[in-house]
Design a protein around this motif. Structure first.
Motif, short mmCIF file in Angstrom:
data_model
loop_
_atom_site.label_atom_id
_atom_site.label_comp_id
_atom_site.label_asym_id
_atom_site.label_seq_id
_atom_site.Cartn_x
_atom_site.Cartn_y
_atom_site.Cartn_z
N THR A 67 7.71 4.68 16.80
CA THR A 67 6.92 5.67 17.55
C THR A 67 7.48 5.90 18.95
O THR A 67 7.70 7.05 19.35
CB THR A 67 5.46 5.23 17.61
N PRO A 68 7.73 4.85 19.75
CA PRO A 68 8.33 5.11 21.07
C PRO A 68 9.71 5.76 20.97
O PRO A 68 10.09 6.54 21.84
CB PRO A 68 8.40 3.74 21.73
N LEU A 69 10.45 5.46 19.92
CA LEU A 69 11.75 6.10 19.75
C LEU A 69 11.58 7.58 19.49
O LEU A 69 12.31 8.41 20.05
CB LEU A 69 12.53 5.44 18.60
N ARG A 70 10.61 7.93 18.65
CA ARG A 70 10.36 9.34 18.37
C ARG A 70 10.01 10.09 19.66
O ARG A 70 10.51 11.19 19.91
CB ARG A 70 9.22 9.46 17.36
N GLU A 71 9.20 9.45 20.49
CA GLU A 71 8.82 10.07 21.76
C GLU A 71 10.03 10.21 22.68
O GLU A 71 10.21 11.23 23.36
CB GLU A 71 7.74 9.23 22.43
N ALA A 72 10.88 9.19 22.71
CA ALA A 72 12.07 9.23 23.56
C ALA A 72 13.05 10.28 23.08
O ALA A 72 13.69 10.96 23.90
CB ALA A 72 12.74 7.85 23.59
N LEU A 73 13.18 10.44 21.78
CA LEU A 73 14.07 11.47 21.23
C LEU A 73 13.58 12.86 21.62
O LEU A 73 14.37 13.73 22.02
CB LEU A 73 14.15 11.34 19.71
N ASP A 74 12.28 13.07 21.50
CA ASP A 74 11.72 14.38 21.86
C ASP A 74 11.97 14.67 23.34
O ASP A 74 12.34 15.79 23.72
CB ASP A 74 10.22 14.41 21.56
N ALA A 75 11.79 13.64 24.17
CA ALA A 75 11.99 13.82 25.61
C ALA A 75 13.45 14.08 25.95
O ALA A 75 13.75 14.78 26.93
CB ALA A 75 11.49 12.59 26.37
N ALA A 76 14.36 13.53 25.13
CA ALA A 76 15.79 13.70 25.39
C ALA A 76 16.34 14.99 24.80
O ALA A 76 17.53 15.29 24.97
CB ALA A 76 16.55 12.51 24.82
N GLY A 77 15.50 15.74 24.11
CA GLY A 77 15.95 16.99 23.52
C GLY A 77 16.58 16.83 22.16
O GLY A 77 17.34 17.70 21.71
N ALA A 78 16.26 15.71 21.48
CA ALA A 78 16.81 15.46 20.14
C ALA A 78 15.69 15.53 19.10
O ALA A 78 15.52 14.63 18.28
CB ALA A 78 17.49 14.09 20.11
N ARG A 79 14.95 16.63 19.13
CA ARG A 79 13.78 16.75 18.24
C ARG A 79 14.18 16.85 16.77
O ARG A 79 13.38 16.54 15.89
CB ARG A 79 12.96 17.99 18.64
N ASN A 80 15.39 17.26 16.49
CA ASN A 80 15.82 17.41 15.10
C ASN A 80 16.38 16.13 14.50
O ASN A 80 16.72 16.09 13.32
CB ASN A 80 16.87 18.53 14.99
N THR A 81 16.50 15.09 15.32
CA THR A 81 17.00 13.81 14.84
C THR A 81 15.89 13.09 14.08
O THR A 81 14.78 12.92 14.59
CB THR A 81 17.47 12.93 16.01
N THR A 82 16.19 12.66 12.85
CA THR A 82 15.20 11.94 12.05
C THR A 82 15.23 10.45 12.38
O THR A 82 16.27 9.90 12.78
CB THR A 82 15.46 12.13 10.55
N VAL A 83 14.09 9.78 12.20
CA VAL A 83 13.95 8.36 12.52
C VAL A 83 13.55 7.60 11.27
O VAL A 83 12.61 7.98 10.57
CB VAL A 83 12.88 8.14 13.61
N GLN A 84 14.27 6.52 11.00
CA GLN A 84 13.91 5.56 9.96
C GLN A 84 13.75 4.20 10.62
O GLN A 84 14.43 3.90 11.61
CB GLN A 84 14.97 5.51 8.86
N ALA A 85 12.86 3.37 10.07
CA ALA A 85 12.58 2.09 10.73
C ALA A 85 12.50 0.96 9.72
O ALA A 85 12.15 1.16 8.56
CB ALA A 85 11.29 2.17 11.52
N GLY A 86 12.86 -0.23 10.20
CA GLY A 86 12.80 -1.44 9.39
C GLY A 86 14.19 -1.88 8.97
O GLY A 86 15.16 -1.10 8.99
N PRO A 87 14.34 -3.16 8.57
CA PRO A 87 15.65 -3.67 8.15
C PRO A 87 16.28 -2.87 7.03
O PRO A 87 17.50 -2.63 7.04
CB PRO A 87 15.32 -5.11 7.71
N GLU A 88 15.47 -2.43 6.06
CA GLU A 88 16.03 -1.67 4.93
C GLU A 88 16.59 -0.33 5.38
O GLU A 88 17.54 0.19 4.79
CB GLU A 88 14.96 -1.47 3.86
N ALA A 89 16.01 0.24 6.43
CA ALA A 89 16.51 1.52 6.95
C ALA A 89 17.89 1.35 7.56
O ALA A 89 18.76 2.22 7.40
CB ALA A 89 15.54 2.07 7.99
N VAL A 90 18.11 0.23 8.24
CA VAL A 90 19.44 -0.04 8.82
C VAL A 90 20.46 -0.25 7.71
O VAL A 90 21.58 0.27 7.77
CB VAL A 90 19.37 -1.26 9.75
N ILE A 91 20.09 -0.98 6.68
CA ILE A 91 20.99 -1.21 5.55
C ILE A 91 21.31 0.11 4.85
O ILE A 91 22.47 0.39 4.51
CB ILE A 91 20.37 -2.22 4.56
N ALA A 92 20.29 0.94 4.66
CA ALA A 92 20.50 2.24 4.02
C ALA A 92 21.43 3.12 4.84
O ALA A 92 22.30 3.81 4.28
CB ALA A 92 19.16 2.94 3.79
#
Length: 395
Positions: A67-92
């Motif tokens: 959630t804080p990452l999503r907010e930081a991305l929006d503030a940085a102008g990266a609204r189109n960047t998708t966010v995945q979370a958790g160990p499995e997301a990093v592996i994927a």
């Protein structure tokens, strides 16, 4: 003209990741960043990176950081960047099929992403030494082709580059260099009251806290001996360690005819990172070269095994089994964190690791090879538990 490569960076907010992005920023014609992954402690920096490089997807190991990452991305102008979370997301993300995956994750949690990258047929630029030390054959069995791993540690990159000078059969020995850390020349007795602040003050390299402490105990050099043996298929009795305080010669290869080939450059991790990304080609505008117009002295000293027993301990584990090396790594991580938290004295780091290995030796020798990543994780968890028990008894 070389084609453009897609790159995924794991551990993008750490030392390796930030320097990797610096290299990429200098060569936009060569690289496109298609994914970034980080632990989640620095969401602001991760968002800035995603915005600057127009990265379509990011992943954080800590699900609570989404959630804080999503907010930081929006503030940085990266609204189109998708966010995945958790160990499995990093592996994927690691297994998404990029041309190159730079793994700058710290710790054995980097093993599964390394395996995923190899299985996806990506070239793996490997700075996560725990993938080799803890994973053993599990890592190498995941390769889909030869020469799929590009070493990024400065020492192993130096050996990798020097090996271009001859065949495997012509290699006499590998020589891994060590700066000696902040306590070079100290006796063991003098080290009893070392503080975290002293140990974090490395004389030549700027690294993360765990790697910096490992460099001060020379456990880092022990792990590098294990890594060199497995990466380059050279037995440990043909790998020497020499102390080179200037950190200009990053490691060497001695050949059977008596020739020794070294890779030399001022200490700058961008050089091995860049080669890890672009090999077999070399990039321009990466790092400063040695200035041969200035007088300079390079010195080499033998390793003091009595003051720094970690290298000998690592050699013992390498000769014993890959389970021993996984325990070495896991117990050391627990001990380093305890030292940084002031719950363990400095000399207690390596002493605790040795005590855990002594306790677990008999059970580890029963079946020396891991059958799965899950089994490796279980052995590591047991090593961490025993290390914590020993640490708590000292408090």
């Amino acid at each position: 003209m070389n084609r453009q490569s897609t790159v995924i960076i794991l551990g993008s907010t750490g030392s390796i990741g930030t320097q990797g992005l610096d290299v990429i920023a200098r060569h936009p014609e060569r690289f496109t960043v298609t994914g970034l992954a980080a632990g989640g402690a620095h969401v602001g920096l991760l968002a800035e990176q995603a915005a600057r490089f127009r990265v379509p997807q990011v992943a954080v190991y800590d699900a609570a950081a989404a959630t804080p990452l999503r907010e930081a991305l929006d503030a940085a102008g990266a609204r189109n960047t998708t966010v995945q979370a958790g160990p499995e997301a990093v592996i994927a993300m690691a297994g998404a099929g990029a041309d190159v995956v730079l793994n700058g994750i710290t710790g054995s949690i980097g093993l599964e992403p390394s395996i995923a990258a190899l299985q996806a047929d990506s070239q793996l630029a490997l700075a996560n030494k725990e993938s080799v030390v803890a994973g053993g054959h599990l890592l190498f069995d995941a390769q889909t082709r030869d020469n799929q791993i590009n070493p990024v540690d400065s020492e192993h990159s130096a050996i990798w580059q020097s090996l271009r000078s001859g065949t495997h059969g012509e290699v006499s020995k590998l020589i891994v260099t060590a700066s000696g850390g902040p306590f070079r020349g100290w006796t063991r007795d003098r080290m009893r009251d070392i503080t975290p602040e002293q140990a974090l003050n490395h004389p030549t390299w700027h690294m993360g806290p765990v790697v910096t402490i490992n460099s001060s105990t020379l456990m880092n050099k022990g792990l590098e001996v294990i890594e060199a043996s497995r990466l380059f298929d050279v037995p440990p009795d043909r790998i020497d360690v020499t102390v080179h305080p200037q950190s200009i010669v990053h490691s060497m290869v001695e050949f059977v005819d008596g020739a020794t080939i070294c890779q030399a450059s001022p200490p700058d991790m961008r050089l091995p990172i860049a080669l890890g990304l672009s090999a077999p080609d070399r990039l321009g505008d990466v790092a400063a070269a040695c200035d041969w117009t200035q007088a300079a002295t390079w010195t080499f000293e033998p390793l003091d095994d009595e003051a720094f027993p970690a290298v000998s301990l690592a050699r013992h584990c390498l000769a014993a089994s890959e389970k021993h090396t996984a325990v070495l790594n896991a117990a050391n991580e627990q001990a380093v964190h305890a030292f940084l938290d002031r719950r363990l004295p400095y000399l207690g780091i390596v002493d605790t690791v040795k005590a855990v290995l002594d306790e677990m030796d008999a059970e580890l020798r029963g079946d020396p090879l891991f059958r799965s990543v899950e089994e490796m994780s279980q052995v590591e968890q047991e090593a961490r538990r025993r290390a914590d028990d020993l640490i708590n008894k000292q408090m």
